[in-house]
Design an enzyme around this catalytic site. Structure first.
Site, mmCIF file in Angstrom:
data_model
loop_
_atom_site.group_PDB
_atom_site.id
_atom_site.type_symbol
_atom_site.label_atom_id
_atom_site.label_comp_id
_atom_site.label_asym_id
_atom_site.label_seq_id
_atom_site.Cartn_x
_atom_site.Cartn_y
_atom_site.Cartn_z
ATOM 1 N N HIS A 64 2.673 -39.197 32.282
ATOM 2 C CA HIS A 64 2.797 -39.899 33.554
ATOM 3 C C HIS A 64 2.564 -41.396 33.385
ATOM 4 O O HIS A 64 3.261 -42.214 33.979
ATOM 5 C CB HIS A 64 1.771 -39.312 34.528
ATOM 6 C CG HIS A 64 1.929 -39.780 35.933
ATOM 7 N ND1 HIS A 64 2.837 -39.229 36.799
ATOM 8 C CD2 HIS A 64 1.288 -40.752 36.625
ATOM 9 C CE1 HIS A 64 2.754 -39.833 37.962
ATOM 10 N NE2 HIS A 64 1.832 -40.765 37.895
ATOM 11 N N LYS B 87 10.340 -49.870 44.875
ATOM 12 C CA LYS B 87 10.175 -48.863 43.833
ATOM 13 C C LYS B 87 10.142 -47.480 44.475
ATOM 14 O O LYS B 87 9.777 -47.342 45.636
ATOM 15 C CB LYS B 87 8.852 -49.105 43.089
ATOM 16 C CG LYS B 87 8.667 -48.222 41.863
ATOM 17 C CD LYS B 87 7.326 -48.464 41.218
ATOM 18 C CE LYS B 87 7.138 -47.569 40.014
ATOM 19 N NZ LYS B 87 5.818 -47.728 39.417
ATOM 20 N N GLU C 141 8.650 -43.495 43.643
ATOM 21 C CA GLU C 141 7.704 -42.807 42.766
ATOM 22 C C GLU C 141 7.500 -41.374 43.235
ATOM 23 O O GLU C 141 7.541 -41.097 44.425
ATOM 24 C CB GLU C 141 6.372 -43.559 42.773
ATOM 25 C CG GLU C 141 5.453 -43.149 41.656
ATOM 26 C CD GLU C 141 4.331 -44.165 41.458
ATOM 27 O OE1 GLU C 141 4.412 -44.940 40.499
ATOM 28 O OE2 GLU C 141 3.404 -44.179 42.272
ATOM 29 N N SER C 142 7.242 -40.494 42.277
ATOM 30 C CA SER C 142 7.095 -39.079 42.614
ATOM 31 C C SER C 142 5.632 -38.739 42.916
ATOM 32 O O SER C 142 4.717 -39.362 42.390
ATOM 33 C CB SER C 142 7.560 -38.233 41.433
ATOM 34 O OG SER C 142 6.765 -38.518 40.306
ATOM 35 N N HIS C 143 5.438 -37.761 43.764
ATOM 36 C CA HIS C 143 4.127 -37.139 43.928
ATOM 37 C C HIS C 143 4.344 -35.631 44.021
ATOM 38 O O HIS C 143 3.899 -34.969 44.950
ATOM 39 C CB HIS C 143 3.387 -37.695 45.142
ATOM 40 C CG HIS C 143 1.997 -38.142 44.806
ATOM 41 N ND1 HIS C 143 0.940 -38.068 45.672
ATOM 42 C CD2 HIS C 143 1.491 -38.654 43.667
ATOM 43 C CE1 HIS C 143 -0.144 -38.529 45.084
ATOM 44 N NE2 HIS C 143 0.162 -38.897 43.874
ATOM 45 N N HIS D 175 3.666 -32.826 41.835
ATOM 46 C CA HIS D 175 2.658 -31.796 41.564
ATOM 47 C C HIS D 175 1.596 -31.744 42.661
ATOM 48 O O HIS D 175 1.310 -30.665 43.178
ATOM 49 C CB HIS D 175 2.029 -32.019 40.186
ATOM 50 C CG HIS D 175 3.008 -31.889 39.047
ATOM 51 N ND1 HIS D 175 3.916 -32.877 38.741
ATOM 52 C CD2 HIS D 175 3.222 -30.890 38.168
ATOM 53 C CE1 HIS D 175 4.638 -32.480 37.694
ATOM 54 N NE2 HIS D 175 4.242 -31.277 37.330
ATOM 55 N N ARG E 155 1.281 -49.348 47.952
ATOM 56 C CA ARG E 155 0.414 -50.280 47.203
ATOM 57 C C ARG E 155 1.163 -50.940 46.058
ATOM 58 O O ARG E 155 0.963 -52.117 45.777
ATOM 59 C CB ARG E 155 -0.829 -49.551 46.681
ATOM 60 C CG ARG E 155 -1.872 -49.308 47.749
ATOM 61 C CD ARG E 155 -3.205 -48.875 47.158
ATOM 62 N NE ARG E 155 -3.139 -47.593 46.500
ATOM 63 C CZ ARG E 155 -3.064 -46.410 47.108
ATOM 64 N NH1 ARG E 155 -3.041 -46.347 48.420
ATOM 65 N NH2 ARG E 155 -3.014 -45.290 46.418
ATOM 66 N N GLU F 204 -9.223 -40.863 41.007
ATOM 67 C CA GLU F 204 -7.993 -41.375 41.619
ATOM 68 C C GLU F 204 -8.181 -41.519 43.125
ATOM 69 O O GLU F 204 -7.252 -41.320 43.911
ATOM 70 C CB GLU F 204 -6.798 -40.477 41.274
ATOM 71 C CG GLU F 204 -6.419 -40.585 39.813
ATOM 72 C CD GLU F 204 -5.075 -39.965 39.458
ATOM 73 O OE1 GLU F 204 -4.422 -39.389 40.332
ATOM 74 O OE2 GLU F 204 -4.691 -40.070 38.282
ATOM 75 N N GLN G 90 -8.114 -43.126 46.599
ATOM 76 C CA GLN G 90 -6.979 -43.925 47.076
ATOM 77 C C GLN G 90 -7.428 -45.261 47.668
ATOM 78 O O GLN G 90 -8.619 -45.509 47.857
ATOM 79 C CB GLN G 90 -6.230 -43.117 48.135
ATOM 80 C CG GLN G 90 -5.683 -41.817 47.608
ATOM 81 C CD GLN G 90 -4.545 -42.041 46.645
ATOM 82 O OE1 GLN G 90 -3.472 -42.478 47.016
ATOM 83 N NE2 GLN G 90 -4.784 -41.760 45.376
ATOM 84 N N ASP H 36 14.768 -45.847 39.935
ATOM 85 C CA ASP H 36 15.095 -44.463 39.614
ATOM 86 C C ASP H 36 13.829 -43.610 39.523
ATOM 87 O O ASP H 36 12.788 -44.054 39.103
ATOM 88 C CB ASP H 36 15.899 -44.361 38.307
ATOM 89 C CG ASP H 36 15.153 -44.968 37.129
ATOM 90 O OD1 ASP H 36 14.046 -45.494 37.330
ATOM 91 O OD2 ASP H 36 15.672 -44.921 36.013
#
Lengths: 232, 737
Positions: free
Chosen positions: B49, B91, B93-95, B97, B116, B312, B314, B492
């Site tokens: 990641h 941008k 981005e994946s979340h 999982h 962010r 992590e 937030q 992407d």
């Protein structure tokens, strides 16, 4: 004609403060004052606007914490001396929590946040907020809320009706006040109400979001122009 | 060093997702065995990641430059010039999982994280989009996941007050155990006020702002780099919890701070939290950092250095300030009721030295960790090309019935139920609302607008990753052109299975190659992105899903186009060539139950010419409506224009093609335009001059869609079918619920 002075109250989590400021500026010709929630005094103004958003994240209860802000004491005092107060969406919730308007806004009947255009009947043109509309006129304003279901006891509702203090009702595009046209389960399709003197208006729909033809309509514009005419 | 250390056994190393050879590299970099905190830092920094170790080799082949690109990949987000001293920063981005494990918080924090990334660079976020892929509707978890993800995206985005203006949603069995939640944010900044993450100035203070650090999300980055198994749901404690109210305050505080001249560098704490943010800032600046972990604002008592570094939690940011600016900065963050703490300073050692309770608890070289992360050239095999399916081999069902089936299938059914839960109008600049080809958002206070879209057709990517990669980029290009926007750049979000399997690695390689070809040919560079691998459950991979997010510029916001028909009597013009390609189409899947065949090829040279032509027609004001053709083909696109307006149309057949191929073929590079008949003649002439295939295929009017020799159906019935599926599905109760 003197130039109108308006104040927009900004709480942590307000997010329609800029939107309503733009609509006000278009009508007034100059920008309103943006007043931070910690202020204990308001400068002399002709209109106070409590904007939409998620003051304090809507944590605890929508509008409940903002209602305790230092500036709201001052807003209550100004209202008592006749300064018009406009509360939109979260601003309406704050005004009910502050006690400036009766009733409460509870969870939408469908339990979900809803963002879409709705149709409203203008119930009376007899107020500084609605004077540029005609009674019975149908307008299109957007809604964007999860807690917009207007609730009050029967006696309060009857009194609001009897005093002509219902400002807007959810309706079909033809102006029929039906259950299907009610997006959130509000009692008697109520979308907005006045206080006793009709100098305070709270409404869930956002007139400032359709006050620019590029955004898809201008039905909200007369509210701001009417206020300028009435208060200048 | 701390005395009560966990012994670093092979089990502990494996639990941190490091291979034997990676651990040997750790030993050689350290010159000794790492302690647990240090091992944890290596683990997250070298996770797939954070390190892109499987994809880096191929990502480098993508085109990333153009005269209008201010900053390409490598920063928090991509930056492009939109004129007048302004830049768009964006941008995706994946979340994935976290959203599968805890859909509400997983999706919500996905939105928070991407916001962010964008405001870290000095931009006010102006729009969000999301590309969602769920399992088949009949799967017992799907309804719960749709409900939670949509509520989470809305719950976060609505509260921060950034409109969610577009996206896409697909359903397919391959996502049953691995949904995809890809969130995109677009922001606007002044070009002279863009902030980067490279630390500078030995001795400068390192400052922590935002929320306090708790034990949530520890090892999220490592989790996002492993396959799922039956016990994955036990990983729930690694999912972070979002607080959009704090994010809103953080946006306002950071933007207020950025208007001063106090910030040297700034970086959000995303995946791998304080670890990756501090290492990235130091590494980019070629400096070291000395950090006192006791100074980190903490939500819980007794947190270990390991937990503080890997949390992590937030809504946190790390900044390097100019010396002496601490008090000014503190006042801004205190006004917004956010934590502010000086937690360290920059050094010239090139090392990260962490102290906790008076002792050094970690001492690591920065560059070898951040820059010398493993990079793999994983073995890959090219996919086997599928045969082209001729239209004659595909059963022809009655056209009107087929249209009804398609419009009410999960992938084409209206997504109103979803986007009505998102505030798509806040900020009062949404000119093109969800449901069109692209979201259109006016640049506040100007006459220009940004158009934005997300696109990918995963079934094409499975059939032929190379062609699918090209198609995803081309469709994004088309969607922007269809609203009159000049396509500028791409972000992407590459979602694939386990790259250690050669056939999956082959999908990655070929899709990137296809995307790269299309981006190069269309002058549509990639400026940011994200890779999500190991999207597999019990060894079954998702469809390869290289989601493309794209941004374009409309110079004059009054010169845009939209999907609804405007007037009765307008000519309907089809632009582009139709051969009746049914292989890999939705018709084949939804009516014939087949997912085979080669996908339709994309002719990139024509895409560019046609896109330019469509934009020119919109800018000249000669067209009344525009819609690109994609899933479902011609008749679905006509029906969508009719439903959006409530106005019907009459459509003509095509002699040389079987009806089902003409109406439902998914040939690429096509648009529908409407225009008044006199203007239509001019458009056809102009198309001919531009060597673009164009012809009138019908006329608008009435309240039904009439298809020559096939019958008619009222627009009201089409709308009923199209709008009904998703709300009905969500209102039904699960048999297993």
């Amino acid at each position: 004609m003197k130039s109108l002075k308006a104040a927009v109250i900004v709480f942590p989590g307000s997010n329609c403060d800029r939107d309503v400021a733009v609509a006000l500026e278009a009508a007034m010709g100059h920008a309103p004052l943006m007043v931070w929630h910690r202020e204990t005094e308001l400068p002399p103004v002709d209109l106070v606007v409590v904007p939409g958003g998620f003051s304090y994240g809507d944590y605890l209860r929508c509008g409940a914490m903002a209602a305790q802000s230092p500036v709201m004491r001052e807003v209550r005092a100004r209202s008592a001396s006749g300064t018009p107060v406009l509360g939109i969406c979260n601003g309406f919730q704050i005004l009910t929590e502050t006690g400036l308007l009766p009733g409460a806004l509870i969870r939408n009947a469908g339990l979900k946040f809803i963002c879409k255009d709705v149709f409203l009947t203008v119930e009376t043109a007899d107020s500084p907020f609605t004077r540029a509309y005609t009674a019975g006129e149908v307008v299109r304003f957007p809604i964007a809320h999860a807690e917009g279901n207007y609730f009050a006891d029967q006696e309060t509702l009857d009194r609001l009706e009897g005093d002509g203090r219902v400002a807007f009702r959810y309706a079909t595009p033809d102006g029929a006040v039906t259950e299907a046209a009610n997006p959130n389960g509000s009692a008697r399709n109520i979308a907005g109400i006045f206080n006793e003197t009709r100098r305070v208006l709270g409404l869930m729909p956002h007139p400032e979001r359709l006050a620019d033809p590029l955004l898809g309509g201008e039905d909200g514009k007369p509210m701001f122009h009417g206020l300028v005419e009435a208060l200048s | 060093m701390s005395k009560t250390e966990t012994t670093i056994t092979p089990e502990v190393i494996r639990a941190h997702g490091l291979t034997d050879s990676e651990y040997q590299l750790v030993l050689s970099i350290m010159g000794r065995a790492p302690n647990l905190t240090e091992l944890g830092i290596f683990s997250v920094m070298w996770s797939e990641h954070c390190s892109y170790k499987s994809s880096k080799k191929w990502l480098k082949t993508l085109p990333t430059t153009a005269p209008w690109v201010i900053c390409g990949p490598g920063e928090n987000a991509g930056v492009i010039d939109i004129g007048d001293g302004q830049a768009a920063i964006f941008k995706m981005e994946s979340h994935n999982h976290p959203s599968y494990i805890e859909p509400y918080q997983g999706a919500a924090t996905g939105v928070g994280g991407i916001l962010r990334d964008v405001f870290t660079m000095g931009a006010r976020p102006v729009a969000n989009l999301n590309a969602l892929r769920f399992g088949e509707p009949d799967h017992p978890k799907t309804r719960h996941l749709v409900s939670g993800v949509v509520a989470g995206i809305g719950g976060y985005g609505n509260c921060v007050g950034v409109p969610t203006v577009g996206g896409e949603t697909n359903f397919h069995a391959s996502y049953n155990g691995n949904i995809l939640v890809n969130a995109m944010t677009v922001g606007v900044a002044n070009t002279d006020r863009i902030f980067y993450s490279a630390a500078a100035g030995v001795g400068n203070p390192v400052v922590y702002v935002g929320s306090k650090t708790g034990r949530d999300g520890i090892h999220g980055a490592t989790m996002a780099s492993a396959e799922f198994s039956e016990d994955s749901e036990e990983k729930r404690p690694t999912v972070q919890v979002g607080d959009p109210f704090t994010e809103k305050l953080l946006i306002e505080a950071c933007l207020e701070m950025m208007a001063t001249d106090s910030i040297v560098a700034i970086q959000d704490m995303g995946a791998a939290g304080l670890t990756s943010s501090s290492f990235e800032m130091a590494s980019k600046g070629g400096l070291g950092i000395a950090m006192d972990l006791d100074a980190v604002p903490q939500r819980e008592r007794g947190m270990t250095p390991y937990e503080i570094m890997l949390s992590e939690s937030q809504e946190r940011m790390l900044m390097v300030l100019k010396p002496g600016h601490e008090d000014k900065a503190r006042a801004i963050f205190e006004k917004w009721e956010l934590d502010f703490a000086v937690i360290g300073h920059l050094t010239d050692t090139g090392r990260m030295v962490l102290t906790h309770k008076g002792a050094v608890v970690a001492d690591l070289p920065i560059d070898p960790l951040a820059k010398a992360s493993p990079e793999y050239d994983r073995p890959w095999v090219a996919g086997v090309k599928r045969p082209v399916i001729a239209a004659e081999e595909v059963p022809a069902f009655p056209v009107i019935n087929a249209l009804k089936t398609l419009l009410s299938c999960p992938d084409l059914a209206s997504k109103r139920w979803i986007y009505q839960q998102y505030d798509h109008m806040v900020m009062n600049d949404t000119v093109g609302r969800p449901g069109g080809d692209a979201g259109v958002v006016r640049v506040h206070g100007t006459a220009k607008a940004l158009a934005m879209t997300t696109d990918c057709t995963p079934r094409y990517c499975l059939a032929d990753p190379h062609e699918g990669g090209r198609q995803a980029v081309a469709e994004a290009y088309r969607n922007l052109s269809a609203v009159g926007a000049r396509p500028l750049a791409v972000t992407d979000n590459l979602n694939f299975g386990n790259p250690e399997k050669p056939e999956i690695m082959g999908q990655i390689v070929e899709a990137i190659q296809g995307m790269g070809e299309a981006c190069k040919s269309l002058a549509f560079p990639v400026v940011s992105g994200n890779v999500s691998l190991y999207n597999e459950t019990n060894g079954v991979a998702i469809l390869p899903t290289p989601a493309i997010g794209a941004v374009g510029l409309i110079d004059d916001v009054t010169r845009t186009a939209s999907v609804p028909f405007k007037d009765a009597g307008d000519s309907i013009i089809l632009l582009g060539e139709t051969k009746g390609w049914l292989g890999c189409s939705l018709y084949l899947r939804e009516l014939c139950g087949r997912e085979d065949g080669a996908p339709p090829p994309v002719a990139l040279h024509r895409e560019k010419r046609e896109g330019e032509f469509v934009r020119q027609m919109i800018a000249q004001g000669t067209v009344t409506a525009v819609h690109d053709l994609s899933d479902g083909g011609l008749l679905v696109a006509v029906a969508e224009m009719a439903m959006a307006s409530g106005l019907g149309a009459t459509i003509r057949g095509q002699k040389n093609l079987p009806a089902h191929a003409w109406y439902f073929g998914e040939d690429q590079g096509r648009y529908l335009l409407t225009a008044r008949p006199d203007q239509a003649t001019m458009i056809l002439e102009a198309a001919q001059r531009a060597a673009i295939s164009a012809r009138v295929i019908g006329v608008t009017g009435g309240d039904a869609l009439t298809v020559e020799s096939e019958g008619a159906i009222s627009v009201a019935e089409l709308t009923h079918l199209n709008e009904g599926w998703l709300p009905d599905y969500m209102a039904a109760t699960d048999a297993n619920a």
